[in-house]
Design a protein around this motif. Sequence first.
Motif, PDB file in Angstrom:
ATOM      1  N   VAL A  96     -78.469 -87.649-123.300  1.00 42.17           N
ATOM      2  CA  VAL A  96     -77.990 -86.403-122.741  1.00 42.17           C
ATOM      3  C   VAL A  96     -76.549 -86.204-123.197  1.00 42.17           C
ATOM      4  O   VAL A  96     -75.794 -87.157-123.308  1.00 42.17           O
ATOM      5  CB  VAL A  96     -78.077 -86.468-121.211  1.00 42.17           C
ATOM      6  CG1 VAL A  96     -77.475 -85.231-120.594  1.00 42.17           C
ATOM      7  CG2 VAL A  96     -79.512 -86.635-120.791  1.00 42.17           C
TER       8      VAL A  96
ATOM      9  N   LEU B  55     -74.134 -84.827-110.098  1.00 38.40           N
ATOM     10  CA  LEU B  55     -73.534 -85.640-109.024  1.00 38.40           C
ATOM     11  C   LEU B  55     -74.151 -87.023-109.088  1.00 38.40           C
ATOM     12  O   LEU B  55     -75.352 -87.161-109.250  1.00 38.40           O
ATOM     13  CB  LEU B  55     -73.887 -85.034-107.676  1.00 38.40           C
ATOM     14  CG  LEU B  55     -72.873 -84.140-107.003  1.00 38.40           C
ATOM     15  CD1 LEU B  55     -73.474 -83.631-105.708  1.00 38.40           C
ATOM     16  CD2 LEU B  55     -71.595 -84.917-106.715  1.00 38.40           C
TER      17      LEU B  55
ATOM     18  N   PHE C 299     -74.283 -91.100-107.419  1.00 37.68           N
ATOM     19  CA  PHE C 299     -73.903 -92.048-106.382  1.00 37.68           C
ATOM     20  C   PHE C 299     -74.535 -93.393-106.732  1.00 37.68           C
ATOM     21  O   PHE C 299     -75.709 -93.463-107.102  1.00 37.68           O
ATOM     22  CB  PHE C 299     -74.398 -91.590-105.006  1.00 37.68           C
ATOM     23  CG  PHE C 299     -74.011 -92.526-103.913  1.00 37.68           C
ATOM     24  CD1 PHE C 299     -72.715 -92.535-103.421  1.00 37.68           C
ATOM     25  CD2 PHE C 299     -74.925 -93.434-103.399  1.00 37.68           C
ATOM     26  CE1 PHE C 299     -72.341 -93.433-102.435  1.00 37.68           C
ATOM     27  CE2 PHE C 299     -74.557 -94.330-102.412  1.00 37.68           C
ATOM     28  CZ  PHE C 299     -73.259 -94.320-101.922  1.00 37.68           C
TER      29      PHE C 299
ATOM     30  N   PHE D 256     -86.736 -84.341-104.503  1.00 38.40           N
ATOM     31  CA  PHE D 256     -85.561 -83.461-104.606  1.00 38.40           C
ATOM     32  C   PHE D 256     -84.984 -83.450-106.030  1.00 38.40           C
ATOM     33  O   PHE D 256     -83.785 -83.272-106.213  1.00 38.40           O
ATOM     34  CB  PHE D 256     -84.450 -83.878-103.632  1.00 38.40           C
ATOM     35  CG  PHE D 256     -84.916 -84.017-102.222  1.00 38.40           C
ATOM     36  CD1 PHE D 256     -85.413 -82.921-101.528  1.00 38.40           C
ATOM     37  CD2 PHE D 256     -84.890 -85.245-101.583  1.00 38.40           C
ATOM     38  CE1 PHE D 256     -85.859 -83.055-100.240  1.00 38.40           C
ATOM     39  CE2 PHE D 256     -85.340 -85.381-100.286  1.00 38.40           C
ATOM     40  CZ  PHE D 256     -85.816 -84.279 -99.610  1.00 38.40           C
ATOM     41  N   SER D 257     -85.829 -83.683-107.036  1.00 38.24           N
ATOM     42  CA  SER D 257     -85.362 -83.675-108.426  1.00 38.24           C
ATOM     43  C   SER D 257     -84.247 -84.680-108.687  1.00 38.24           C
ATOM     44  O   SER D 257     -83.428 -84.492-109.568  1.00 38.24           O
ATOM     45  CB  SER D 257     -84.867 -82.282-108.827  1.00 38.24           C
ATOM     46  OG  SER D 257     -85.901 -81.368-108.762  1.00 38.24           O
ATOM     47  N   LEU D 258     -84.207 -85.735-107.913  1.00 35.58           N
ATOM     48  CA  LEU D 258     -83.213 -86.777-108.159  1.00 35.58           C
ATOM     49  C   LEU D 258     -83.697 -87.666-109.278  1.00 35.58           C
ATOM     50  O   LEU D 258     -84.888 -87.736-109.586  1.00 35.58           O
ATOM     51  CB  LEU D 258     -83.020 -87.637-106.911  1.00 35.58           C
ATOM     52  CG  LEU D 258     -82.298 -86.985-105.741  1.00 35.58           C
ATOM     53  CD1 LEU D 258     -82.415 -87.875-104.523  1.00 35.58           C
ATOM     54  CD2 LEU D 258     -80.838 -86.782-106.089  1.00 35.58           C
ATOM     55  N   ARG D 259     -82.751 -88.344-109.900  1.00 35.90           N
ATOM     56  CA  ARG D 259     -83.100 -89.309-110.912  1.00 35.90           C
ATOM     57  C   ARG D 259     -82.440 -90.619-110.528  1.00 35.90           C
ATOM     58  O   ARG D 259     -81.294 -90.616-110.091  1.00 35.90           O
ATOM     59  CB  ARG D 259     -82.588 -88.826-112.253  1.00 35.90           C
ATOM     60  CG  ARG D 259     -83.098 -89.615-113.388  1.00 35.90           C
ATOM     61  CD  ARG D 259     -82.684 -88.985-114.685  1.00 35.90           C
ATOM     62  NE  ARG D 259     -83.378 -89.668-115.758  1.00 35.90           N
ATOM     63  CZ  ARG D 259     -82.917 -89.771-116.993  1.00 35.90           C
ATOM     64  NH1 ARG D 259     -81.773 -89.223-117.311  1.00 35.90           N
ATOM     65  NH2 ARG D 259     -83.595 -90.406-117.906  1.00 35.90           N
TER      66      ARG D 259
ATOM     67  N   LEU E 272     -78.191 -93.103-108.255  1.00 38.96           N
ATOM     68  CA  LEU E 272     -78.959 -91.860-108.179  1.00 38.96           C
ATOM     69  C   LEU E 272     -78.107 -90.760-108.778  1.00 38.96           C
ATOM     70  O   LEU E 272     -76.900 -90.750-108.624  1.00 38.96           O
ATOM     71  CB  LEU E 272     -79.219 -91.481-106.715  1.00 38.96           C
ATOM     72  CG  LEU E 272     -80.266 -92.263-105.938  1.00 38.96           C
ATOM     73  CD1 LEU E 272     -80.244 -91.818-104.491  1.00 38.96           C
ATOM     74  CD2 LEU E 272     -81.636 -92.058-106.524  1.00 38.96           C
ATOM     75  N   ASN E 273     -78.750 -89.836-109.496  1.00 42.07           N
ATOM     76  CA  ASN E 273     -77.985 -88.675-109.888  1.00 42.07           C
ATOM     77  C   ASN E 273     -78.803 -87.415-109.758  1.00 42.07           C
ATOM     78  O   ASN E 273     -80.028 -87.448-109.753  1.00 42.07           O
ATOM     79  CB  ASN E 273     -77.382 -88.830-111.287  1.00 42.07           C
ATOM     80  CG  ASN E 273     -78.415 -88.805-112.371  1.00 42.07           C
ATOM     81  OD1 ASN E 273     -79.058 -87.779-112.605  1.00 42.07           O
ATOM     82  ND2 ASN E 273     -78.605 -89.940-113.034  1.00 42.07           N
ATOM     83  N   TYR E 274     -78.100 -86.329-109.640  1.00 41.72           N
ATOM     84  CA  TYR E 274     -78.740 -85.044-109.417  1.00 41.72           C
ATOM     85  C   TYR E 274     -78.046 -84.008-110.279  1.00 41.72           C
ATOM     86  O   TYR E 274     -76.821 -83.861-110.240  1.00 41.72           O
ATOM     87  CB  TYR E 274     -78.624 -84.654-107.937  1.00 41.72           C
ATOM     88  CG  TYR E 274     -79.179 -83.290-107.651  1.00 41.72           C
ATOM     89  CD1 TYR E 274     -80.542 -83.060-107.772  1.00 41.72           C
ATOM     90  CD2 TYR E 274     -78.357 -82.240-107.288  1.00 41.72           C
ATOM     91  CE1 TYR E 274     -81.067 -81.805-107.532  1.00 41.72           C
ATOM     92  CE2 TYR E 274     -78.873 -80.983-107.037  1.00 41.72           C
ATOM     93  CZ  TYR E 274     -80.234 -80.771-107.166  1.00 41.72           C
ATOM     94  OH  TYR E 274     -80.762 -79.538-106.937  1.00 41.72           O
ATOM     95  N   GLN E 275     -78.831 -83.332-111.086  1.00 36.05           N
ATOM     96  CA  GLN E 275     -78.259 -82.356-112.012  1.00 36.05           C
ATOM     97  C   GLN E 275     -78.668 -80.961-111.569  1.00 36.05           C
ATOM     98  O   GLN E 275     -79.823 -80.734-111.222  1.00 36.05           O
ATOM     99  CB  GLN E 275     -78.800 -82.646-113.408  1.00 36.05           C
ATOM    100  CG  GLN E 275     -78.230 -81.737-114.463  1.00 36.05           C
ATOM    101  CD  GLN E 275     -78.527 -82.264-115.849  1.00 36.05           C
ATOM    102  OE1 GLN E 275     -79.436 -83.043-116.050  1.00 36.05           O
ATOM    103  NE2 GLN E 275     -77.744 -81.823-116.818  1.00 36.05           N
ATOM    104  N   PHE E 276     -77.753 -80.044-111.580  1.00 36.09           N
ATOM    105  CA  PHE E 276     -78.104 -78.699-111.121  1.00 36.09           C
ATOM    106  C   PHE E 276     -77.306 -77.640-111.867  1.00 36.09           C
ATOM    107  O   PHE E 276     -76.226 -77.897-112.392  1.00 36.09           O
ATOM    108  CB  PHE E 276     -77.893 -78.562-109.611  1.00 36.09           C
ATOM    109  CG  PHE E 276     -76.518 -78.922-109.128  1.00 36.09           C
ATOM    110  CD1 PHE E 276     -76.173 -80.250-108.919  1.00 36.09           C
ATOM    111  CD2 PHE E 276     -75.563 -77.940-108.885  1.00 36.09           C
ATOM    112  CE1 PHE E 276     -74.906 -80.591-108.479  1.00 36.09           C
ATOM    113  CE2 PHE E 276     -74.295 -78.275-108.446  1.00 36.09           C
ATOM    114  CZ  PHE E 276     -73.974 -79.611-108.237  1.00 36.09           C
TER     115      PHE E 276
ATOM    116  N   ALA F  92     -87.790 -91.055-113.041  1.00 35.70           N
ATOM    117  CA  ALA F  92     -87.530 -89.646-113.330  1.00 35.70           C
ATOM    118  C   ALA F  92     -88.188 -88.738-112.299  1.00 35.70           C
ATOM    119  O   ALA F  92     -87.958 -87.549-112.291  1.00 35.70           O
ATOM    120  CB  ALA F  92     -88.032 -89.303-114.721  1.00 35.70           C
ATOM    121  N   ARG F  93     -89.039 -89.285-111.450  1.00 36.22           N
ATOM    122  CA  ARG F  93     -89.790 -88.408-110.553  1.00 36.22           C
ATOM    123  C   ARG F  93     -89.510 -88.725-109.094  1.00 36.22           C
ATOM    124  O   ARG F  93     -90.419 -89.012-108.328  1.00 36.22           O
ATOM    125  CB  ARG F  93     -91.287 -88.580-110.810  1.00 36.22           C
ATOM    126  CG  ARG F  93     -91.690 -88.268-112.206  1.00 36.22           C
ATOM    127  CD  ARG F  93     -93.181 -88.259-112.305  1.00 36.22           C
ATOM    128  NE  ARG F  93     -93.593 -88.011-113.673  1.00 36.22           N
ATOM    129  CZ  ARG F  93     -94.839 -87.787-114.042  1.00 36.22           C
ATOM    130  NH1 ARG F  93     -95.800 -87.783-113.128  1.00 36.22           N
ATOM    131  NH2 ARG F  93     -95.142 -87.567-115.290  1.00 36.22           N
TER     132      ARG F  93
END
Lengths: 320, 743
Positions: free
Chosen positions: B742, B490, B492, B423-426, B474-478, B419-420
């Motif tokens: 989620v 997003l 990948f 770039f706030s990626l998970r 990897l995912n990125y929430q914005f 979780a850390r």
Amino acid sequence: MTTFSATMRSALLGVLALALVLAPGGWAAEHGHSAFLVGSSTDFTAIAKEIGKDRVQVYSPLPGYQEPELYIEEVFPSWIIQASRADGYVRIGLFADVWADSLVIDARNPLIYPGAPGHVDASQGIQVLEVPTGPVDRSRGEIHLQGNPHYLLDPLNAKVVADSILRALIAISPEEADFFTANAEDFKRRIDEAMVRWQEMAAPLQGKKLAAYHRTWSYLLKRFGLDIVGYVEPKPGIAPSPLEIRNLVNAMVRLDVRLIIHAPVYHPRTPRAVARQVLDRIGEPVTVLKLPAHVGGVPEADNYFTLFDYILTTLNEVLN
Amino acid sequence: MWEMLSYPFFQSALIAGTLSAAMCALVGVYVLLKRIVFVGITLAQLASLGVAVALLIDVHPMIMALVTTLSGVACFAMTRVGQRVPQEGVIGASYVMAAALGIICVAKNPVGEARNLKVLFGNILSVHTGEMVALAVLLAVLAIVHVVFYKEFLFVSFDPETAQAQGINVRGWDLLLYLTIGLAIAFSIHSMGVLLVFALLLVPAMTARLVAHRMMALFTLAIGFGVIAVPLGLYLAVRIDLPTGTAVAGTCVVMLLAVLTVRGLYRSAGRLAAGAAVLMLAFSLAMPGSVAAQDTDVERRLQELQQEIDDLRQSLASQQLRLPGALLLNPEMRVEGNFQGSYLAGGLARRAEQEGFSNNRFNLREVELGFRASVDPFAVLEAVISAQHLAEIEFEDGEEELEGPPGEVEFEEAHLTFARLPFSLRGKLGLMRTSFGEYNDDDPDEFPQIDPPNIITQLYGDEGEGWKEPGVNLNYQFASPFSERMTHVLWFGLYSGENGTAFHGGQLTEPVWFTRFELFYEVAPRAGLELGLSYAKGKRLDSYFDDNGNGNGDADGNGNGLGRMSVVAQDDDDDDNGDDDEEGCVGCLVGEFDSTLMNLHFEFDWRPPLYSLEHSFGFLAELFYSSVERHDGTLNQFGAYALTQYAVNANFAIGARFDVVNCPGFYNSLCANLGVEEGETLGIDELEDRSEWAFSPILTFNPSPFLTLRAQYKHTHRSYAENSQEFLLQALFIIGYERPDVF
């Protein structure tokens, strides 16, 4: 093959570029506040606002008429976005807001991770009621493993919570420590003053008997001396069986109970059915009363003080 | 003094103290005679280490104390004196180790230091009834052992050489003796603490030794001194407000000094005894004064003590309950079960291996065992093991043959979640559901249906579990720039390609990769919609394998582009398990044809904003597009399903699903196999004509959030095989942690 590598590279680059552009940070400062607090319930945001006044921005994902403990699975994306911008998170604890675990993790915001000064478990220091004993399993319904989490329905507990929030706010924004401390002291003083008024309002309610939908009210009733005879939903989260309804009706008839209270989130259908059965037996009308369980539960209860004013006034009207 | 006896805590303290004192004094005589005082304190320290460990891992302190003490006994009894390292050295090192480890355990105990320190030093005032019973039983056992083997114990203690010469098993008797010492210490340590146990072991025996001239007198007096010290010490503790354990230990020593003095005076002994006498006199003179001064306060003091103990018990109880299930460092656990019944009203029967269950029987489709815990501050591990009990139906020459029922245990998921990341990626790493589309992103049991959608079975096979793979994602929430209520994610991911249907024969040189974009929009406080687009591309082997491990396409490699299959075909084992053969291939072959999948999904979930328990509505539609490269060209097909459910009240829900699938044409898609002769494959034109649709009404009953009972009727219409009509029943249940997901 070449297309694959190329696509992969560009996809990765795209993700990274987006991450850089959209990475959250310094949101509260940008918006002219020294701190941004997210709380699992409106009670926390109300108390935080009392301490931080206009220098603190607050957000609670749930409206006051909802119950945080009923959200088991859902964490909405907008909550995550808000939490990712927060300087602090105030949670109910006692396994009431289990979803806050995943919310805090999903927010990817080190300021509010458990252990960080901005992460407040407001149940710390509270004398918790109804901590289960004996074997604890789901045959008792969705019971609270660590005791009743509706502790803010006792106004004196708000003083403890205020101290917890104050500590977090000072850690987040030390330069405002004096301002926050003075406001917190003032809040606690006003609670003490209001307590005198509330006790006077509650004096005619002493020993009055009533029934309730869910074990929402234990702290309130204990503080103000009312007596509960039974619950419409004795096993939390499990729809009552006909036998359980009959037992409640019998108890209400035996003890001449004319009031059933419920939090706004629970549909009054079943309480009304119980009321009708009691009416048939004793020939007197039984009131089904919706009471706010959190700040904002009804429009009149728009802050922590008016919450108790409303509850006590309404109970007085109905019971006397 | 007598009013104290009316307090339950005082009664238990008195009984437990007396029992422990008698026990320790009894074995203490041997500790003194054998000159193994150092062993005594080391065993006591080991026992207290056991208590510390027990508190850390949450087992009963007596059990752990027993384990550590008896290990110590075994160790000391085995090491010989006279080796290069003397036995004292071993014992001393053990003492240091036990003390150090004990302190480490206390320091690392999340419950808090204060409580543990209290327990380490013993808290005679909080003895439970169970412990008292255990102490009484052990005392009886020890007394019997010591009476029966009195002679043997004395002989090997006083004169081991002669005993050895007479053919007595000295080591055996020694071990038994040490064992009784260890047991006495281990059982006493929790209530008495290290200091008091050691004091009771040594001092009463010493005191008795000063006055007794015969063995029987020595034992009797030692036990007597020990037993007297307890009530005396407790009395003093209450009267003049001393810590209880220390007071009892002090009383033992005072008694020793008193006896020394009397004996010294009697024998006109030297300065030491005189000095001791002065000390003792001073002590005993001072005491009555203070006792008299505080006499009126006794009642109050006792009440305070009782209050203190009640508080302590309460805080202990609440502390233990505040840990999630008192698990400490153990992972959270969950058991999820999926039990099904299926009745075929007519038409084509199911194939258990691809569709997860077979017709006309009850199937224990799956029992999942999930574990979850933080590995460190940066990662969370979740591992799910699933066991199945399926009946399998084989199709050979058009006949149905019942086999099994085979049971199968496999890893459903085992992955780390980070979780850390920067770039706030998970990120996720390990064996996981791939997150391609909505079905592959969630636990299949979360969807309100009994059997998986047809398109899922055709694309991924694998009993309708969907697509899971080892890999990373990897995912990125914005937040959306357009609206506060809108968010995006997003994704990948990179996977091995071991699915066996859509992708197989993958390696890291030819991985499967996927990407996904999602949009959430919150319509109301408890309502939201989700739109997602996923894309995946990877390699696939150029043929597939039937249940006997033979390439069903072109097993003999007769020239239509499937030559590589011969490598596999040689692996013609007799087992009925296609998996082994496929796994063999994953290692040895790399797929050479491209598979491309695309997914578009739409989901809408709604609950009333106010009475949100009463109703709910959900709708999910997924559209799949597959582009499959083959030896004879490329096959492009669509498939879709739409699933909906409306909860009419808190318990009942009605739902429906509509499926439509054009056969994606993977070599081991179900639709590419049915009705095909062995050794033949279908051409692209034939596959394009193969399609099916299905309609299922579904009824769900939830007695509680943890139990779901469901019924489904399914009518499947196939262009290439018989239609089928089925009735399905299901019970889903979960115990343990719930997974907040989620939206």
